[in-house]
Each structure stands twice: as structure tokens, then as C-alpha cells.
Motif scaffolding. Structure first.
Motif, mmCIF file in Angstrom:
data_model
loop_
_atom_site.group_PDB
_atom_site.id
_atom_site.type_symbol
_atom_site.label_atom_id
_atom_site.label_comp_id
_atom_site.label_asym_id
_atom_site.label_seq_id
_atom_site.Cartn_x
_atom_site.Cartn_y
_atom_site.Cartn_z
ATOM 1 N N UNK A 9 -0.608 -8.090 13.176
ATOM 2 C CA UNK A 9 -1.081 -7.874 11.817
ATOM 3 C C UNK A 9 -0.755 -6.428 11.462
ATOM 4 N N UNK A 10 -0.056 -6.240 10.364
ATOM 5 C CA UNK A 10 0.399 -4.910 9.957
ATOM 6 C C UNK A 10 -0.566 -4.294 8.952
ATOM 7 N N UNK A 11 -0.901 -3.021 9.173
ATOM 8 C CA UNK A 11 -1.750 -2.273 8.252
ATOM 9 C C UNK A 11 -0.849 -1.341 7.453
ATOM 10 N N UNK A 12 -0.884 -1.465 6.145
ATOM 11 C CA UNK A 12 -0.021 -0.687 5.273
ATOM 12 C C UNK A 12 -0.310 0.813 5.382
ATOM 13 N N UNK A 13 0.753 1.601 5.221
ATOM 14 C CA UNK A 13 0.612 3.055 5.341
ATOM 15 C C UNK A 13 -0.331 3.656 4.302
ATOM 16 N N UNK A 27 -12.730 1.702 6.736
ATOM 17 C CA UNK A 27 -13.437 0.456 7.048
ATOM 18 C C UNK A 27 -12.470 -0.725 7.056
ATOM 19 N N UNK A 28 -11.546 -0.753 6.105
ATOM 20 C CA UNK A 28 -10.559 -1.829 6.066
ATOM 21 C C UNK A 28 -9.680 -1.782 7.310
ATOM 22 N N UNK A 29 -9.226 -0.592 7.698
ATOM 23 C CA UNK A 29 -8.382 -0.467 8.898
ATOM 24 C C UNK A 29 -9.122 -0.921 10.149
ATOM 25 N N UNK A 44 -0.661 -3.280 13.804
ATOM 26 C CA UNK A 44 0.280 -2.174 13.669
ATOM 27 C C UNK A 44 -0.137 -1.348 12.470
ATOM 28 N N UNK A 45 -0.281 -0.056 12.669
ATOM 29 C CA UNK A 45 -0.586 0.852 11.560
ATOM 30 C C UNK A 45 0.643 1.678 11.244
ATOM 31 N N UNK A 46 1.092 1.611 10.024
ATOM 32 C CA UNK A 46 2.275 2.372 9.622
ATOM 33 C C UNK A 46 1.891 3.801 9.272
ATOM 34 N N UNK A 47 2.733 4.744 9.646
ATOM 35 C CA UNK A 47 2.580 6.127 9.222
ATOM 36 C C UNK A 47 1.440 6.885 9.862
ATOM 37 N N UNK A 48 1.080 6.582 11.085
ATOM 38 C CA UNK A 48 0.019 7.314 11.778
ATOM 39 C C UNK A 48 0.517 8.721 12.070
#
Length: 71
Positions: A9-13, A27-29, A44-48
Motif C-alpha cells: 500500500x503506497x502512501x502519497x508524498x 494520523x492517516x499515515x 511504502x511512503x514516498x519522499x521520506x
């Protein structure tokens, strides 16, 4: 979600960038990370870019999820 073979599941940047600035984004992340763990998927978190963002991208057990760094 149970009907589809989801592995990641991808988390948008935009949401990741809000960590430390927006309690709602954080909270959403955290919720997405927990949801992924609950269904046996990775997130997956983009742009960490910061330690705080990195910390949110780990689940409560301390196990790291997949991280996508900005290039």
C-alpha cells in the motif's frame, strides 16, 4: 481489500510531507501503516526526508516497512 491480492500500500508524498506539520496527515499515515500490517501487506511512503517521517513509517513493533526516499 480482501478480494484483491494486495502486497504493498503506497502512501502519497503529500501525506508524508505533512508529518510533523499536520496531525491529520500523521494520523492517516499511521492508519495506512497499521492497515497494511493487519492485512499482511507492506506500506511504502514516498519522499521520506526527515527522522520524524521515518519514525512514523515504522509500525508499533519496530519493524521497518519499505521506504521510498526522494531522489
Amino acid at each position: 481489500m480482501r478480494r484483491y491480492p494486495i502486497d504493498i500500500i503506497q502512501i502519497d508524498r503529500v501525506l508524508v510531507a505533512g508529518i510533523g506539520r499536520s496531525g491529520e496527515d500523521e494520523a492517516i499515515c499511521r492508519s495506512i501503516t497499521s492497515l497494511a500490517a493487519a492485512v499482511g501487506a507492506s506500506s511504502v511512503g514516498e519522499g521520506v526526508e526527515t527522522a520524524e517521517q521515518y519514525a512514523v513509517r515504522h509500525d508499533d513493533s519496530g519493524a521497518a516497512n519499505v521506504i521510498s526516499h526522494r531522489r
